[in-house]
Design a protein around this motif. Sequence first.
Motif, PDB file in Angstrom:
ATOM      1  N   SER A  79       0.861  -1.235   0.010  1.00 40.19           N
ATOM      2  CA  SER A  79       0.108   0.140  -0.083  1.00 40.19           C
ATOM      3  C   SER A  79       0.735   1.277   0.207  1.00 40.19           C
ATOM      4  CB  SER A  79      -0.932   0.018   1.323  1.00 40.19           C
ATOM      5  OG  SER A  79      -0.151   0.073   2.315  1.00 40.19           O
ATOM      6  N   GLY A  80       0.411   2.430  -0.552  1.00 42.82           N
ATOM      7  CA  GLY A  80       1.136   3.360  -0.601  1.00 42.82           C
ATOM      8  C   GLY A  80       0.242   4.764  -0.238  1.00 42.82           C
ATOM      9  N   ASP A  81       0.830   5.748   0.270  1.00 47.10           N
ATOM     10  CA  ASP A  81       0.224   6.893   0.870  1.00 47.10           C
ATOM     11  C   ASP A  81       0.802   8.229  -0.012  1.00 47.10           C
ATOM     12  OD1 ASP A  81      -1.431   6.030   2.823  1.00 47.10           O
ATOM     13  OD2 ASP A  81       0.281   5.834   4.115  1.00 47.10           O
ATOM     14  N   ARG A  82      -0.070   8.813  -0.810  1.00 44.51           N
ATOM     15  CA  ARG A  82       0.294   9.864  -1.787  1.00 44.51           C
ATOM     16  C   ARG A  82       0.263  11.236  -0.909  1.00 44.51           C
ATOM     17  NH1 ARG A  82      -3.250   9.716  -6.889  1.00 44.51           N
ATOM     18  NH2 ARG A  82      -4.775  10.754  -5.298  1.00 44.51           N
ATOM     19  N   GLN A  85      -0.327  17.669  -2.254  1.00 45.68           N
ATOM     20  CA  GLN A  85       0.069  18.571  -3.267  1.00 45.68           C
ATOM     21  C   GLN A  85       0.402  17.906  -4.353  1.00 45.68           C
ATOM     22  OE1 GLN A  85       1.789  18.391  -0.425  1.00 45.68           O
ATOM     23  NE2 GLN A  85       3.917  18.612  -0.687  1.00 45.68           N
ATOM     24  N   HIS A  86       0.290  18.406  -5.522  1.00 45.14           N
ATOM     25  CA  HIS A  86       0.757  17.940  -6.845  1.00 45.14           C
ATOM     26  C   HIS A  86       2.388  18.180  -7.066  1.00 45.14           C
ATOM     27  CE1 HIS A  86      -3.053  17.017  -8.777  1.00 45.14           C
ATOM     28  NE2 HIS A  86      -3.466  18.309  -8.275  1.00 45.14           N
ATOM     29  N   PRO A  87       2.922  17.250  -7.511  1.00 47.19           N
ATOM     30  CA  PRO A  87       2.545  15.944  -7.863  1.00 47.19           C
ATOM     31  C   PRO A  87       2.070  14.975  -6.811  1.00 47.19           C
ATOM     32  CG  PRO A  87       4.743  15.715  -8.157  1.00 47.19           C
ATOM     33  CD  PRO A  87       4.507  17.119  -7.750  1.00 47.19           C
ATOM     34  N   THR A  88       1.022  14.368  -7.018  1.00 42.85           N
ATOM     35  CA  THR A  88       0.687  13.487  -5.827  1.00 42.85           C
ATOM     36  C   THR A  88       1.217  12.162  -5.923  1.00 42.85           C
ATOM     37  OG1 THR A  88      -1.227  12.788  -7.135  1.00 42.85           O
ATOM     38  CG2 THR A  88      -1.623  14.851  -5.799  1.00 42.85           C
ATOM     39  N   ILE A  93       5.693   3.975   1.218  1.00 45.05           N
ATOM     40  CA  ILE A  93       4.949   2.482   0.691  1.00 45.05           C
ATOM     41  C   ILE A  93       5.128   1.589   1.677  1.00 45.05           C
ATOM     42  CG2 ILE A  93       5.408   0.710  -0.833  1.00 45.05           C
ATOM     43  CD1 ILE A  93       6.083   2.774  -3.061  1.00 45.05           C
ATOM     44  N   THR A  94       4.221   0.786   2.152  1.00 41.40           N
ATOM     45  CA  THR A  94       4.405  -0.157   3.184  1.00 41.40           C
ATOM     46  C   THR A  94       4.201  -1.631   2.109  1.00 41.40           C
ATOM     47  OG1 THR A  94       3.516   1.091   4.690  1.00 41.40           O
ATOM     48  CG2 THR A  94       3.478  -1.185   5.240  1.00 41.40           C
ATOM     49  N   ALA A  95       5.030  -2.483   2.501  1.00 39.00           N
ATOM     50  CA  ALA A  95       5.117  -3.726   2.048  1.00 39.00           C
ATOM     51  C   ALA A  95       5.124  -4.849   3.007  1.00 39.00           C
ATOM     52  CB  ALA A  95       6.038  -4.258   0.824  1.00 39.00           C
ATOM     53  N   GLY A 129      15.172   6.552  -1.907  1.00 41.54           N
ATOM     54  CA  GLY A 129      15.446   7.950  -1.860  1.00 41.54           C
ATOM     55  C   GLY A 129      14.454   8.731  -2.303  1.00 41.54           C
ATOM     56  N   ASN A 130      13.433   8.609  -2.814  1.00 39.74           N
ATOM     57  CA  ASN A 130      12.168   9.239  -3.113  1.00 39.74           C
ATOM     58  C   ASN A 130      11.064   8.876  -2.453  1.00 39.74           C
ATOM     59  OD1 ASN A 130      13.456  10.907  -5.323  1.00 39.74           O
ATOM     60  ND2 ASN A 130      13.314   9.031  -6.344  1.00 39.74           N
ATOM     61  N   VAL A 131      10.960   7.661  -1.961  1.00 40.29           N
ATOM     62  CA  VAL A 131       9.738   7.198  -1.067  1.00 40.29           C
ATOM     63  C   VAL A 131      10.362   6.490   0.051  1.00 40.29           C
ATOM     64  CG1 VAL A 131       7.629   5.621  -1.205  1.00 40.29           C
ATOM     65  CG2 VAL A 131       8.672   6.846  -3.265  1.00 40.29           C
ATOM     66  N   THR A 132       9.594   6.657   1.156  1.00 39.56           N
ATOM     67  CA  THR A 132       9.989   5.927   2.343  1.00 39.56           C
ATOM     68  C   THR A 132       9.188   4.621   2.291  1.00 39.56           C
ATOM     69  OG1 THR A 132      10.214   7.908   3.768  1.00 39.56           O
ATOM     70  CG2 THR A 132       9.958   5.977   4.871  1.00 39.56           C
ATOM     71  N   ILE A 133      10.253   3.505   2.079  1.00 36.52           N
ATOM     72  CA  ILE A 133       9.571   2.173   2.147  1.00 36.52           C
ATOM     73  C   ILE A 133       9.684   1.419   3.512  1.00 36.52           C
ATOM     74  CG2 ILE A 133       9.770  -0.205   1.001  1.00 36.52           C
ATOM     75  CD1 ILE A 133      10.677   1.526  -1.594  1.00 36.52           C
ATOM     76  N   THR A 134       8.690   0.836   3.940  1.00 43.07           N
ATOM     77  CA  THR A 134       8.655  -0.012   5.254  1.00 43.07           C
ATOM     78  C   THR A 134       8.352  -1.258   4.753  1.00 43.07           C
ATOM     79  OG1 THR A 134       7.933   1.986   6.352  1.00 43.07           O
ATOM     80  CG2 THR A 134       7.697   0.052   7.445  1.00 43.07           C
ATOM     81  N   THR A 135       9.086  -2.343   5.295  1.00 42.85           N
ATOM     82  CA  THR A 135       8.593  -3.677   5.142  1.00 42.85           C
ATOM     83  C   THR A 135       8.423  -4.511   6.265  1.00 42.85           C
ATOM     84  OG1 THR A 135      10.895  -4.496   4.903  1.00 42.85           O
ATOM     85  CG2 THR A 135       9.821  -3.641   3.015  1.00 42.85           C
TER      86      THR A 135
END
Length: 141
Positions: A79-82, A85-88, A93-95, A129-135
């Motif tokens: 799942s991901g949270d946007r 503000q634009h760009p949304t 992201i959580t996996a 580096g652009n998105v925080t990814i949690t697993t």
Amino acid sequence: MSNHLAATVTLTNAKMQFAASTRTNPIVQMDYFPPIGDGEGYTGLEMLLMSFAGCSASSIVPLLRRMRKTVAGFVVNASGDRREQHPTCFHTITAEYVVTSPDIEEEDMQKAIQMSEETYCPVWAMLKGNVTITTSFRIER
């Protein structure tokens, strides 16, 4: 394996529905939420989320098998949270990786996930580096 990949995306209706394809694979329908689109296909971010889940899974499963572990089932719940503000785009992201196996231990999963992140999953590398990814993971017997 070629270093060059190509995709074709074609507008198929008056709103925002597109047909997307690569090589000779089946067409995937892309669309946007109403009222901009009809909601009859995947959005680009949904496809990115599926791409991340599929790419990481397709590196983790072979790594576990290379460790001589039994992989009887494997599911990725992503799942991901946007951003507001634009760009949304996604900011997180959580996996959750759910593996069914009689012999995989926590250390095996930790190692396979780490190797996927650091070495084998190109989608993860692009997001990093652009998105925080949690697993997280769960082992079912």
